[in-house]
Design a protein around this motif. Structure first.
Motif, PDB file in Angstrom:
ATOM      1  N   GLY A  75      15.488   7.277  54.919  1.00  0.00           N
ATOM      2  CA  GLY A  75      14.404   6.431  55.754  1.00  0.00           C
ATOM      3  C   GLY A  75      13.956   7.168  56.822  1.00  0.00           C
ATOM      4  N   LEU A  76      13.934   8.218  57.378  1.00  0.00           N
ATOM      5  CA  LEU A  76      13.366   8.942  58.365  1.00  0.00           C
ATOM      6  C   LEU A  76      12.245   9.324  58.255  1.00  0.00           C
ATOM      7  N   LEU A  77      11.644   9.748  56.897  1.00  0.00           N
ATOM      8  CA  LEU A  77      10.022  10.186  57.045  1.00  0.00           C
ATOM      9  C   LEU A  77       9.677   9.477  55.717  1.00  0.00           C
ATOM     10  N   ILE A  78       8.304   9.492  55.495  1.00  0.00           N
ATOM     11  CA  ILE A  78       7.554   9.151  54.156  1.00  0.00           C
ATOM     12  C   ILE A  78       6.544  10.229  53.960  1.00  0.00           C
ATOM     13  N   ARG A  79       6.212  10.112  52.765  1.00  0.00           N
ATOM     14  CA  ARG A  79       5.154  11.201  52.092  1.00  0.00           C
ATOM     15  C   ARG A  79       3.926  10.119  51.710  1.00  0.00           C
ATOM     16  N   LYS A  80       3.017  10.415  52.515  1.00  0.00           N
ATOM     17  CA  LYS A  80       1.753   9.468  52.212  1.00  0.00           C
ATOM     18  C   LYS A  80       0.571  10.461  51.467  1.00  0.00           C
ATOM     19  N   THR A  81      -0.101  10.135  50.480  1.00  0.00           N
ATOM     20  CA  THR A  81      -1.249  10.824  49.884  1.00  0.00           C
ATOM     21  C   THR A  81      -2.365  10.974  50.863  1.00  0.00           C
ATOM     22  N   ASN A  82      -2.859  12.160  50.960  1.00  0.00           N
ATOM     23  CA  ASN A  82      -4.061  12.601  52.033  1.00  0.00           C
ATOM     24  C   ASN A  82      -5.166  11.864  51.263  1.00  0.00           C
ATOM     25  N   GLU A  86      -5.941  14.197  47.410  1.00  0.00           N
ATOM     26  CA  GLU A  86      -4.913  13.308  46.671  1.00  0.00           C
ATOM     27  C   GLU A  86      -3.809  14.168  46.210  1.00  0.00           C
ATOM     28  N   ARG A  87      -4.168  15.649  46.237  1.00  0.00           N
ATOM     29  CA  ARG A  87      -2.951  16.354  45.642  1.00  0.00           C
ATOM     30  C   ARG A  87      -1.927  16.501  46.814  1.00  0.00           C
ATOM     31  N   LYS A  88      -2.459  16.547  48.046  1.00  0.00           N
ATOM     32  CA  LYS A  88      -1.733  16.864  49.258  1.00  0.00           C
ATOM     33  C   LYS A  88      -0.832  15.745  49.779  1.00  0.00           C
ATOM     34  N   LYS A  89       0.327  15.784  49.906  1.00  0.00           N
ATOM     35  CA  LYS A  89       1.318  14.695  50.554  1.00  0.00           C
ATOM     36  C   LYS A  89       1.403  14.861  52.066  1.00  0.00           C
ATOM     37  N   ILE A  90       1.004  14.103  52.935  1.00  0.00           N
ATOM     38  CA  ILE A  90       1.295  14.139  54.305  1.00  0.00           C
ATOM     39  C   ILE A  90       2.680  13.724  54.857  1.00  0.00           C
ATOM     40  N   LEU A  91       3.362  14.510  55.785  1.00  0.00           N
ATOM     41  CA  LEU A  91       4.692  13.814  56.079  1.00  0.00           C
ATOM     42  C   LEU A  91       4.557  13.173  57.267  1.00  0.00           C
ATOM     43  N   LEU A  92       4.921  11.768  57.351  1.00  0.00           N
ATOM     44  CA  LEU A  92       4.851  11.102  58.359  1.00  0.00           C
ATOM     45  C   LEU A  92       6.395  10.469  58.714  1.00  0.00           C
ATOM     46  N   LEU A  93       6.868  10.274  60.235  1.00  0.00           N
ATOM     47  CA  LEU A  93       8.004   9.855  60.502  1.00  0.00           C
ATOM     48  C   LEU A  93       7.972   8.575  60.416  1.00  0.00           C
ATOM     49  N   THR A  94       9.120   7.816  59.953  1.00  0.00           N
ATOM     50  CA  THR A  94       9.191   6.327  59.990  1.00  0.00           C
ATOM     51  C   THR A  94       9.472   6.000  61.528  1.00  0.00           C
ATOM     52  N   ASP A  95       9.389   4.628  61.978  1.00  0.00           N
ATOM     53  CA  ASP A  95       9.912   4.168  63.180  1.00  0.00           C
ATOM     54  C   ASP A  95      11.358   4.748  63.407  1.00  0.00           C
ATOM     55  N   GLU A  96      12.081   4.652  62.405  1.00  0.00           N
ATOM     56  CA  GLU A  96      13.604   5.185  62.566  1.00  0.00           C
ATOM     57  C   GLU A  96      13.750   6.511  62.824  1.00  0.00           C
ATOM     58  N   GLY A  97      12.786   7.127  62.240  1.00  0.00           N
ATOM     59  CA  GLY A  97      12.798   8.820  62.287  1.00  0.00           C
ATOM     60  C   GLY A  97      12.275   9.142  63.818  1.00  0.00           C
ATOM     61  N   ARG A  98      11.293   8.601  64.268  1.00  0.00           N
ATOM     62  CA  ARG A  98      10.686   8.814  65.376  1.00  0.00           C
ATOM     63  C   ARG A  98      11.570   8.451  66.574  1.00  0.00           C
ATOM     64  N   HIS A  99      12.426   7.343  66.262  1.00  0.00           N
ATOM     65  CA  HIS A  99      13.206   6.783  67.390  1.00  0.00           C
ATOM     66  C   HIS A  99      14.527   7.946  67.276  1.00  0.00           C
ATOM     67  N   LEU A 100      14.898   8.410  66.340  1.00  0.00           N
ATOM     68  CA  LEU A 100      15.959   9.525  66.296  1.00  0.00           C
ATOM     69  C   LEU A 100      15.563  10.545  66.857  1.00  0.00           C
ATOM     70  N   VAL A 101      14.340  11.209  66.723  1.00  0.00           N
ATOM     71  CA  VAL A 101      13.987  12.300  67.309  1.00  0.00           C
ATOM     72  C   VAL A 101      13.919  12.206  68.743  1.00  0.00           C
ATOM     73  N   GLU A 102      13.477  11.174  69.333  1.00  0.00           N
ATOM     74  CA  GLU A 102      13.394  10.698  70.882  1.00  0.00           C
ATOM     75  C   GLU A 102      14.851  10.583  71.377  1.00  0.00           C
ATOM     76  N   SER A 103      15.835  10.486  70.581  1.00  0.00           N
ATOM     77  CA  SER A 103      17.200  10.340  71.007  1.00  0.00           C
ATOM     78  C   SER A 103      17.853  11.645  71.083  1.00  0.00           C
ATOM     79  N   PHE A 104      17.589  12.484  70.261  1.00  0.00           N
ATOM     80  CA  PHE A 104      18.188  14.003  70.354  1.00  0.00           C
ATOM     81  C   PHE A 104      17.126  15.141  70.590  1.00  0.00           C
ATOM     82  N   ASP A 105      16.143  14.918  71.072  1.00  0.00           N
ATOM     83  CA  ASP A 105      14.964  15.925  71.375  1.00  0.00           C
ATOM     84  C   ASP A 105      15.443  16.936  72.421  1.00  0.00           C
ATOM     85  N   THR A 106      16.236  16.488  73.169  1.00  0.00           N
ATOM     86  CA  THR A 106      17.022  17.315  74.394  1.00  0.00           C
ATOM     87  C   THR A 106      17.942  18.316  73.917  1.00  0.00           C
TER      88      THR A 106
END
Length: 139
Positions: A75-82, A86-106
């Motif tokens: 549940g940290l990222l999703i694949r979304k159709t461009n 439509e053949r390309k899937k874009i990778l996007l962070l979920t809110d949980e994924g974004r929060h996790l990165v902000e927690s460990f980024d340093t």
């Protein structure tokens, strides 16, 4: 017996990964997963795909695919159709994924700081130059 540059760099790379893994353990991600999430976080506006990650991290498609699948299942990222391809899937962070990165980024900054502890600014600049030249020599 004198150690080769390859051996020393491989050993250093392994130690850097282990140090990052130890620091990221409390967040439930590995260094590879952390780098992947951080990269998507930093360049989310670029609409990154798995192919982009393959190029940046110089990894095989199956390795990136497994990593992305694992992060998606957690549940940290999703694949979304461009919308434009439509053949390309874009990778996007979920809110949980974004929060996790902000927690460990340093964590990665901390590891890099440990790596060059005791180096002067001039030594750091020289090291960077040498590493860039070595990388260019192998292209």
């Amino acid at each position: 017996m004198k150690l080769t540059y390859q051996f020393l760099l491989r050993t250093l790379s392994h130690q850097m990964k282990q140090a990052a893994d130890r620091k990221l353990d409390e967040f439930g991600v590995t260094a590879e997963q952390g780098h992947t999430l951080s990269y998507i976080y930093r360049f989310e506006d670029k609409q990154l795909s798995q192919n982009d990650l393959e190029r940046v991290f110089q990894r095989r498609g199956s390795s990136i695919s497994n990593s992305v699948r694992n992060l998606e299942q957690r549940g940290l990222l999703i694949r979304k159709t461009n919308a434009s391809d439509e053949r390309k899937k874009i990778l996007l962070l979920t809110d949980e994924g974004r929060h996790l990165v902000e927690s460990f980024d340093t964590v990665f900054e901390d590891v890099e700081g440990d790596l060059v502890k005791g180096f002067s600014k001039a030594e750091k600049a020289m090291l960077e130059e040498f590493l860039e030249r070595m990388t260019a020599n192998l292209k």
